[in-house]
Design a protein around this motif. Structure first.
Motif, PDB file in Angstrom:
ATOM      1  N   ILE A 151       4.638  17.420  21.068  1.00  0.00           N
ATOM      2  CA  ILE A 151       5.617  16.065  21.311  1.00  0.00           C
ATOM      3  C   ILE A 151       6.251  16.016  22.499  1.00  0.00           C
ATOM      4  CG2 ILE A 151       7.407  14.876  19.995  1.00  0.00           C
ATOM      5  CD1 ILE A 151       6.187  16.198  17.388  1.00  0.00           C
ATOM      6  N   ASP A 152       6.587  17.376  22.693  1.00  0.00           N
ATOM      7  CA  ASP A 152       7.363  17.444  24.073  1.00  0.00           C
ATOM      8  C   ASP A 152       6.784  16.988  25.024  1.00  0.00           C
ATOM      9  OD1 ASP A 152       9.571  18.801  25.998  1.00  0.00           O
ATOM     10  OD2 ASP A 152       7.785  19.774  26.411  1.00  0.00           O
ATOM     11  N   ALA A 153       5.199  17.245  25.384  1.00  0.00           N
ATOM     12  CA  ALA A 153       4.384  17.014  26.445  1.00  0.00           C
ATOM     13  C   ALA A 153       4.409  15.506  26.420  1.00  0.00           C
ATOM     14  CB  ALA A 153       3.203  17.743  26.375  1.00  0.00           C
ATOM     15  N   LEU A 154       4.149  14.784  25.236  1.00  0.00           N
ATOM     16  CA  LEU A 154       4.164  13.399  25.284  1.00  0.00           C
ATOM     17  C   LEU A 154       5.367  12.598  25.448  1.00  0.00           C
ATOM     18  CD1 LEU A 154       1.934  13.154  21.985  1.00  0.00           C
ATOM     19  CD2 LEU A 154       1.177  12.674  24.110  1.00  0.00           C
ATOM     20  N   ARG A 155       6.220  13.242  25.053  1.00  0.00           N
ATOM     21  CA  ARG A 155       7.791  12.706  25.462  1.00  0.00           C
ATOM     22  C   ARG A 155       8.106  12.651  26.698  1.00  0.00           C
ATOM     23  NH1 ARG A 155      10.663  16.506  22.850  1.00  0.00           N
ATOM     24  NH2 ARG A 155      10.498  15.649  20.827  1.00  0.00           N
ATOM     25  N   ARG A 156       7.645  13.546  27.688  1.00  0.00           N
ATOM     26  CA  ARG A 156       7.771  13.506  29.011  1.00  0.00           C
ATOM     27  C   ARG A 156       6.992  12.319  29.727  1.00  0.00           C
ATOM     28  NH1 ARG A 156       9.396  18.965  31.040  1.00  0.00           N
ATOM     29  NH2 ARG A 156       9.720  20.180  29.072  1.00  0.00           N
ATOM     30  N   ILE A 157       6.340  11.873  29.156  1.00  0.00           N
ATOM     31  CA  ILE A 157       5.707  10.549  29.864  1.00  0.00           C
ATOM     32  C   ILE A 157       5.639   9.163  29.091  1.00  0.00           C
ATOM     33  CG2 ILE A 157       3.970  11.893  31.538  1.00  0.00           C
ATOM     34  CD1 ILE A 157       1.987  11.603  29.322  1.00  0.00           C
ATOM     35  N   ASP A 158       6.530   9.443  28.137  1.00  0.00           N
ATOM     36  CA  ASP A 158       6.928   8.195  27.321  1.00  0.00           C
ATOM     37  C   ASP A 158       5.802   7.894  26.222  1.00  0.00           C
ATOM     38  OD1 ASP A 158       9.657   8.231  28.021  1.00  0.00           O
ATOM     39  OD2 ASP A 158       8.909   6.990  30.002  1.00  0.00           O
ATOM     40  N   LEU A 159       4.888   8.726  25.607  1.00  0.00           N
ATOM     41  CA  LEU A 159       3.976   8.484  24.859  1.00  0.00           C
ATOM     42  C   LEU A 159       4.214   8.881  23.569  1.00  0.00           C
ATOM     43  CD1 LEU A 159       0.531   9.178  26.937  1.00  0.00           C
ATOM     44  CD2 LEU A 159       1.747   7.024  26.274  1.00  0.00           C
ATOM     45  N   ASP A 160       5.272   9.732  23.262  1.00  0.00           N
ATOM     46  CA  ASP A 160       5.578  10.343  21.898  1.00  0.00           C
ATOM     47  C   ASP A 160       5.718   9.078  20.803  1.00  0.00           C
ATOM     48  OD1 ASP A 160       7.888   9.776  23.533  1.00  0.00           O
ATOM     49  OD2 ASP A 160       9.324  10.663  21.760  1.00  0.00           O
ATOM     50  N   GLU A 161       6.345   8.116  21.043  1.00  0.00           N
ATOM     51  CA  GLU A 161       6.684   7.293  19.954  1.00  0.00           C
ATOM     52  C   GLU A 161       5.297   6.405  19.681  1.00  0.00           C
ATOM     53  OE1 GLU A 161      10.005   4.610  20.860  1.00  0.00           O
ATOM     54  OE2 GLU A 161      11.287   6.213  20.664  1.00  0.00           O
ATOM     55  N   ARG A 162       4.410   5.897  20.781  1.00  0.00           N
ATOM     56  CA  ARG A 162       3.215   5.560  20.343  1.00  0.00           C
ATOM     57  C   ARG A 162       2.283   6.451  19.617  1.00  0.00           C
ATOM     58  NH1 ARG A 162      -0.354   3.857  25.443  1.00  0.00           N
ATOM     59  NH2 ARG A 162       1.475   3.560  26.316  1.00  0.00           N
TER      60      ARG A 162
END
Length: 444
Positions: free
Chosen positions: A59-70
């Motif tokens: 989730i941290d990796a996704l959060r860094r490029i604004d993909l976590d919520e998606r």
């Protein structure tokens, strides 16, 4: 590197797509090559959809490029294990001391498609499907692909292999004699089954990862957004009570009735799934080095595939991408410096989670149903409540933090030593007190 040069990423799976997103964000042009057809339009291979347990590292990796919520919009949180004994009531074991932390069940295919969409939407990313790597010269960056239209030859200043445990990039480097590898396969395989919804609802509690521990084997089940469950059998490949030992429908039904009785009414396609879904292999891949001359490197499973029993394969691969991005920052995008630094920082951590994943297999199949194990977990949670921030369980550090895996192992060892010393001290005090009481009794 000129502005027209493309970084070559081989493999458009989870790690490759995320890597393409990170590189495009840095302003690189990226060519993403995939041997399969576009999975967003093609037919999914039967029995190969193993759900992922996405946790904080991923989730941290996704959060860094604004993909976590998606991505998390399609995920289902699981706050603990639900243990299914052969007989008796189910038992829930919370993953965290607070009971509110969760790992997230998500379809590998759904996550891959979301990352493909994200990569394809970025300027400078070119995706080439049906490109199977058959040649790589690590000294020149020349890549040769087989495609439906014939052979295609490309050249890239940097080649990154994110093409999984059976990596063609790693195979090419092995052929050139520039790396060594070891493949350590378990005498176990996996096979998928399915539990459909019942009356449009989940047949089991969707807030848990379900485990049927059976000593030398086990089954797990993870929930899906369509209210089904994806089950995975982890059984020996040979011997009695193995995949090789069950053939006829009657034998299959009898075995499950004896060892997984509560599954029978929930899985109407049990025999068909068992007979027609393939058996996958399980093993650990190690190689060295992970990079060659600051020009070719391996990422994710291509460098360090692990067994799935800690749910950390994708999470670990995503951490690789984050670390490589961090190294490029620190090395001012000098790949010749960044790639060796990336390997130096990640290799120890990859080995640490490989060892922990193997150990967790034993825990899941042999220990979780034990009263002694459950008592140990209660003591561990009590210590976490009594010593907040000072005593943290291995599972919490692995799944709910980004503490490096190698540091997790070191910290757990220190914690166990301190608890052992404290227990020994308490025992000595108790023995002394008892001795004093006995002595007074004799004098009296």
């Amino acid at each position: 590197m000129s502005e027209r040069d493309e970084i070559a990423v081989v493999g458009a799976g989870l790690a490759g797509c995320l890597l393409a997103c990170y590189l495009a964000r840095r302003g690189y042009r990226v060519a993403l090559y995939e041997r399969r057809p576009d999975p967003r339009t093609g037919k999914v291979e039967r029995g190969r959809s193993i759900n992922l347990a996405l946790s904080e590292r991923g989730i941290d990796a996704l959060r860094r490029i604004d993909l976590d919520e998606r991505v998390l919009a399609d995920a289902l949180p699981m706050r603990g294990r639900m243990i299914h004994p052969v007989s008796g009531e189910q038992q829930f074991q919370s993953y965290s001391v607070s009971g509110d932390r969760a790992i997230n069940s998500i379809s590998r295919g759904a996550l891959n498609n979301a990352l493909l969409d994200a990569a394809a939407a970025l300027p400078g990313v070119r995706i080439a499907f049906d490109h199977r790597l058959v040649g790589l010269d690590p000294t020149t960056g020349e890549l040769t692909f087989e495609t439906p239209q014939g052979k295609v030859v490309e050249t890239a200043p940097v080649v990154l292999g994110a093409d999984g445990a059976g990596s063609a990039v790693r195979g090419q480097l092995l052929g050139y004699g520039v790396l060594t590898e070891s493949l350590d396969f378990l005498d176990y395989g996996y096979k998928e089954l399915a539990i459909p919804p019942v009356g449009g609802e989940f047949a089991l509690d969707p807030g848990a990862l379900h485990i049927w521990p059976r000593g030398t084997s086990m089954m797990i089940a993870l929930p899906n957004p369509d209210r089904s469950f994806t089950c995975t059998l982890f059984w020996p490949t040979h011997g009695t009570a193995s995949f090789a030992s069950l053939g006829s429908p009657a034998a299959i039904e009898q075995h499950f009735a004896e060892h997984y009785p509560d599954l029978i009414p929930l899985a109407p396609n049990l025999v068909d799934d068992y007979q027609h879904n393939p058996v996958g292999v399980l093993g650990t891949v190690r190689c060295a080095p992970w990079q060659v001359d600051g020009r070719v490197a391996l990422v994710g499973d291509a460098a360090h595939a692990i067994v799935p029993f800690y749910g950390q394969g994708a999470n670990c691969a995503f951490e690789d991408v984050v670390e490589l991005d961090r190294c490029l920052d620190e090395c001012a995008d000098e790949w010749a410096a960044a790639l060796p630094l990336y390997q130096a920082r990640r290799q120890e951590n990859a080995e640490a989670i490989a060892r922990m994943a193997l150990a967790n297999f034993v825990e899941m199949r042999d220990k979780v149903a034990s009263p002694l194990f459950r008592a140990g977990k209660r003591i561990e949670h009590a210590l976490e409540r009594a010593l907040p921030g000072r005593y943290v369980s291995r599972y919490e550090m692995v799944s709910f933090s980004t503490t490096p895996y190698a540091e997790v192992r070191r910290r757990v060892r220190r914690q166990h030593q301190l608890v052992g010393v404290a227990a020994a001290g308490a025992a000595a005090l108790l023995a002394g007190a008892i001795g004093a009481l006995i002595g007074r009794g004799r004098r009296g």
